[in-house]
Design a protein around this motif. Structure first.
Motif, PDB file in Angstrom:
ATOM      1  N   GLY A 108       0.787  -1.220   0.000  1.00 23.04           N
ATOM      2  CA  GLY A 108       0.000   0.000   0.000  1.00 23.04           C
ATOM      3  C   GLY A 108       0.818   1.269   0.000  1.00 23.04           C
ATOM      4  O   GLY A 108       0.299   2.357   0.254  1.00 23.04           O
ATOM      5  N   ARG A 109       2.115   1.153  -0.263  1.00 25.19           N
ATOM      6  CA  ARG A 109       2.947   2.349  -0.380  1.00 25.19           C
ATOM      7  C   ARG A 109       3.980   2.124  -1.484  1.00 25.19           C
ATOM      8  O   ARG A 109       4.328   0.988  -1.799  1.00 25.19           O
ATOM      9  N   ARG A 110       4.449   3.198  -2.034  1.00 21.13           N
ATOM     10  CA  ARG A 110       5.326   3.099  -3.196  1.00 21.13           C
ATOM     11  C   ARG A 110       6.699   2.521  -2.839  1.00 21.13           C
ATOM     12  O   ARG A 110       7.329   2.928  -1.871  1.00 21.13           O
ATOM     13  N   VAL A 111       7.130   1.560  -3.665  1.00 19.49           N
ATOM     14  CA  VAL A 111       8.472   0.999  -3.566  1.00 19.49           C
ATOM     15  C   VAL A 111       9.150   1.228  -4.913  1.00 19.49           C
ATOM     16  O   VAL A 111       8.655   0.782  -5.947  1.00 19.49           O
ATOM     17  N   ASP A 112      10.250   1.952  -4.914  1.00 21.23           N
ATOM     18  CA  ASP A 112      10.981   2.256  -6.145  1.00 21.23           C
ATOM     19  C   ASP A 112      12.158   1.306  -6.319  1.00 21.23           C
ATOM     20  O   ASP A 112      12.900   1.043  -5.366  1.00 21.23           O
ATOM     21  N   TYR A 113      12.308   0.810  -7.536  1.00 19.62           N
ATOM     22  CA  TYR A 113      13.457  -0.030  -7.853  1.00 19.62           C
ATOM     23  C   TYR A 113      14.595   0.851  -8.328  1.00 19.62           C
ATOM     24  O   TYR A 113      14.485   1.539  -9.338  1.00 19.62           O
ATOM     25  N   ARG A 114      15.688   0.823  -7.581  1.00 23.12           N
ATOM     26  CA  ARG A 114      16.885   1.554  -7.965  1.00 23.12           C
ATOM     27  C   ARG A 114      17.919   0.541  -8.444  1.00 23.12           C
ATOM     28  O   ARG A 114      17.937  -0.600  -8.001  1.00 23.12           O
ATOM     29  N   ARG A 115      18.807   0.966  -9.318  1.00 26.35           N
ATOM     30  CA  ARG A 115      19.741   0.033  -9.940  1.00 26.35           C
ATOM     31  C   ARG A 115      21.194   0.445  -9.707  1.00 26.35           C
ATOM     32  O   ARG A 115      21.841   0.983 -10.602  1.00 26.35           O
ATOM     33  N   PRO A 116      21.719   0.204  -8.522  1.00 23.86           N
ATOM     34  CA  PRO A 116      23.125   0.547  -8.272  1.00 23.86           C
ATOM     35  C   PRO A 116      24.045  -0.371  -9.081  1.00 23.86           C
ATOM     36  O   PRO A 116      23.645  -1.463  -9.490  1.00 23.86           O
ATOM     37  N   GLY A 117      25.264   0.071  -9.311  1.00 20.69           N
ATOM     38  CA  GLY A 117      26.238  -0.786  -9.956  1.00 20.69           C
ATOM     39  C   GLY A 117      26.642  -1.919  -9.030  1.00 20.69           C
ATOM     40  O   GLY A 117      26.437  -1.852  -7.812  1.00 20.69           O
ATOM     41  N   ALA A 118      27.237  -2.977  -9.601  1.00 23.98           N
ATOM     42  CA  ALA A 118      27.616  -4.140  -8.806  1.00 23.98           C
ATOM     43  C   ALA A 118      28.616  -3.768  -7.715  1.00 23.98           C
ATOM     44  O   ALA A 118      28.504  -4.239  -6.567  1.00 23.98           O
ATOM     45  N   LEU A 119      29.580  -2.918  -8.029  1.00 25.79           N
ATOM     46  CA  LEU A 119      30.590  -2.551  -7.047  1.00 25.79           C
ATOM     47  C   LEU A 119      29.975  -1.747  -5.908  1.00 25.79           C
ATOM     48  O   LEU A 119      30.269  -1.990  -4.732  1.00 25.79           O
ATOM     49  N   ALA A 120      29.106  -0.797  -6.259  1.00 25.16           N
ATOM     50  CA  ALA A 120      28.450   0.001  -5.223  1.00 25.16           C
ATOM     51  C   ALA A 120      27.577  -0.875  -4.331  1.00 25.16           C
ATOM     52  O   ALA A 120      27.516  -0.683  -3.110  1.00 25.16           O
ATOM     53  N   PHE A 121      26.908  -1.843  -4.946  1.00 28.20           N
ATOM     54  CA  PHE A 121      26.060  -2.754  -4.173  1.00 28.20           C
ATOM     55  C   PHE A 121      26.898  -3.584  -3.210  1.00 28.20           C
ATOM     56  O   PHE A 121      26.556  -3.725  -2.022  1.00 28.20           O
ATOM     57  N   ALA A 122      28.007  -4.149  -3.708  1.00 30.34           N
ATOM     58  CA  ALA A 122      28.864  -4.971  -2.859  1.00 30.34           C
ATOM     59  C   ALA A 122      29.408  -4.163  -1.688  1.00 30.34           C
ATOM     60  O   ALA A 122      29.444  -4.641  -0.542  1.00 30.34           O
ATOM     61  N   ARG A 123      29.814  -2.929  -1.964  1.00 32.82           N
ATOM     62  CA  ARG A 123      30.330  -2.078  -0.888  1.00 32.82           C
ATOM     63  C   ARG A 123      29.253  -1.801   0.146  1.00 32.82           C
ATOM     64  O   ARG A 123      29.506  -1.800   1.356  1.00 32.82           O
ATOM     65  N   ARG A 124      28.033  -1.577  -0.316  1.00 32.99           N
ATOM     66  CA  ARG A 124      26.937  -1.301   0.605  1.00 32.99           C
ATOM     67  C   ARG A 124      26.645  -2.507   1.487  1.00 32.99           C
ATOM     68  O   ARG A 124      26.426  -2.375   2.691  1.00 32.99           O
ATOM     69  N   ARG A 125      26.659  -3.701   0.875  1.00 29.55           N
ATOM     70  CA  ARG A 125      26.373  -4.905   1.651  1.00 29.55           C
ATOM     71  C   ARG A 125      27.480  -5.182   2.676  1.00 29.55           C
ATOM     72  O   ARG A 125      27.212  -5.573   3.806  1.00 29.55           O
ATOM     73  N   LEU A 126      28.720  -4.958   2.274  1.00 31.64           N
ATOM     74  CA  LEU A 126      29.818  -5.126   3.220  1.00 31.64           C
ATOM     75  C   LEU A 126      29.699  -4.122   4.363  1.00 31.64           C
ATOM     76  O   LEU A 126      29.934  -4.443   5.532  1.00 31.64           O
ATOM     77  N   GLY A 127      29.314  -2.893   4.018  1.00 27.06           N
ATOM     78  CA  GLY A 127      29.113  -1.870   5.033  1.00 27.06           C
ATOM     79  C   GLY A 127      27.979  -2.198   5.973  1.00 27.06           C
ATOM     80  O   GLY A 127      27.964  -1.749   7.123  1.00 27.06           O
ATOM     81  N   ALA A 128      27.013  -2.998   5.491  1.00 24.00           N
ATOM     82  CA  ALA A 128      25.881  -3.400   6.329  1.00 24.00           C
ATOM     83  C   ALA A 128      26.218  -4.603   7.205  1.00 24.00           C
ATOM     84  O   ALA A 128      25.387  -5.052   7.994  1.00 24.00           O
ATOM     85  N   ASP A 188      27.517  -7.691   5.966  1.00 25.43           N
ATOM     86  CA  ASP A 188      27.498  -8.997   5.314  1.00 25.43           C
ATOM     87  C   ASP A 188      28.908  -9.581   5.252  1.00 25.43           C
ATOM     88  O   ASP A 188      29.876  -8.849   4.973  1.00 25.43           O
ATOM     89  N   PRO A 189      29.074 -10.894   5.470  1.00 21.19           N
ATOM     90  CA  PRO A 189      30.382 -11.522   5.283  1.00 21.19           C
ATOM     91  C   PRO A 189      30.834 -11.358   3.831  1.00 21.19           C
ATOM     92  O   PRO A 189      29.995 -11.345   2.917  1.00 21.19           O
ATOM     93  N   PRO A 190      32.135 -11.219   3.585  1.00 25.69           N
ATOM     94  CA  PRO A 190      32.626 -11.016   2.209  1.00 25.69           C
ATOM     95  C   PRO A 190      32.163 -12.083   1.228  1.00 25.69           C
ATOM     96  O   PRO A 190      31.787 -11.762   0.096  1.00 25.69           O
ATOM     97  N   THR A 191      32.181 -13.362   1.645  1.00 32.29           N
ATOM     98  CA  THR A 191      31.747 -14.430   0.738  1.00 32.29           C
ATOM     99  C   THR A 191      30.290 -14.260   0.361  1.00 32.29           C
ATOM    100  O   THR A 191      29.905 -14.405  -0.804  1.00 32.29           O
ATOM    101  N   PHE A 192      29.459 -13.934   1.347  1.00 36.88           N
ATOM    102  CA  PHE A 192      28.031 -13.747   1.086  1.00 36.88           C
ATOM    103  C   PHE A 192      27.806 -12.551   0.165  1.00 36.88           C
ATOM    104  O   PHE A 192      27.007 -12.621  -0.776  1.00 36.88           O
ATOM    105  N   ALA A 193      28.501 -11.460   0.413  1.00 37.74           N
ATOM    106  CA  ALA A 193      28.362 -10.269  -0.432  1.00 37.74           C
ATOM    107  C   ALA A 193      28.785 -10.566  -1.866  1.00 37.74           C
ATOM    108  O   ALA A 193      28.142 -10.130  -2.823  1.00 37.74           O
ATOM    109  N   ALA A 194      29.867 -11.348  -2.022  1.00 36.56           N
ATOM    110  CA  ALA A 194      30.354 -11.687  -3.362  1.00 36.56           C
ATOM    111  C   ALA A 194      29.367 -12.569  -4.111  1.00 36.56           C
ATOM    112  O   ALA A 194      29.068 -12.336  -5.296  1.00 36.56           O
TER     113      ALA A 194
END
Length: 274
Positions: A202-222, A224-230
């Motif tokens: 019931g509320r808007r969800v926007d799909y954003r498309r970060p690059g693979a490197l930016a996504f991996a960095r974000r997940r590591l920053g959150a 996530d273990p390196p293997t899982f992020a990779a």
């Protein structure tokens, strides 16, 4: 039959445990802390070899999954201990495309099972819908979906269907080792995923498309273990490249019903995004 379930506190493992018990089998949760799980449980730690053989004692079957923080080699001694302990049927949670990608850690374990004197189902599952209600739940609640999948389509599957297939196969007695490609009923892109989530929540969800490197960095920053992020980054990259859109009828053939679709999953898990 007596089946040991690893990863019994995780999304798929917990569902396998419930399904086996509902079907009347003696399902044993293999976890680091047996007191954390209701019902039969045994201490099991992937990195503690002394827990392997005792965990598999008297077991007929095994549901095996690789903890996301570990590489493929971590399961080598686990497979060896299961075989030595008398386990003869194994359902291994793998990933769609593992047969064509030897770099995936799942493929190493698949090879060990192919070489072992066991009947094994290599459950090559597509992207789990439960990632939306788990790993990405917070960002969906914030009105966005940030994954580097581009405009690619993925045949995402409900983990509950994968768990049911695992339980049915373990109890089936079907001989040999076989790969089962498990997908949902259709391939969807993340724009469609965001639209369904918007309608269900019931509320808007926007799909954003970060690059693979930016996504991996974000997940590591959150955290996530390196293997899982990779591995996660690789899965979304495969989707972006059009390599994850295959749809199979395996779930329907095994369970006798169609797999759950994205909307029914979202409706069942609406509270995850409340």
């Amino acid at each position: 039959m007596r089946v040991v379930v690893t990863g019994a506190t995780g999304t798929v493992g917990a569902a396998v445990l419930r399904q086996l018990r509902a079907d009347g089998h003696e399902a044993v949760a293999a976890v680091p802390d047996p007191g954390a799980v209701e019902g039969l449980s045994v201490r099991f730690d992937v990195l503690d070899a002394s827990t392997h053989r005792p965990a598999f004692a008297g077991a007929d079957g095994l549901f095996l999954m690789r903890p996301p923080q570990f590489g493929g080699a971590a399961l080598d001694p686990v497979v060896a201990a299961a075989v030595a302990g008398g386990v003869r049927r194994v359902a291994f949670l793998s990933v769609l495309g593992a047969g064509q990608n030897p770099l995936l850690p799942h493929r190493r374990t698949e090879r060990r099972l192919e070489e072992a004197p066991v009947d094994a189902a290599l459950l090559r599952a597509a992207y789990f819908m439960q990632n939306l209600s788990g790993v990405h739940a917070a960002e969906v609640r914030a009105g966005r979906l940030d994954v580097p999948a581009g405009a690619g389509r993925t045949s995402m599957v409900d983990a509950r269907d994968v768990a049911e297939v695992a339980a049915v196969w373990l109890a089936s007695g079907v001989p040999g080792t076989r790969a089962l490609d498990l997908t949902g009923p259709e391939a969807v892109d993340m724009f469609e995923v965001a639209r369904v989530l918007s309608e269900v929540t019931g509320r808007r969800v926007d799909y954003r498309r970060p690059g693979a490197l930016a996504f991996a960095r974000r997940r590591l920053g959150a955290g996530d273990p390196p293997t899982f992020a990779a591995v996660t980054t690789a899965i979304y990259t495969a989707t972006r490249l059009g390599l994850a859109d295959a749809v199979t009828d395996t779930v329907e053939r095994v369970l006798g019903r169609p797999p759950r679709d994205l909307r029914s999953f979202a409706e069942d898990h609406r509270e995850a995004w409340a």
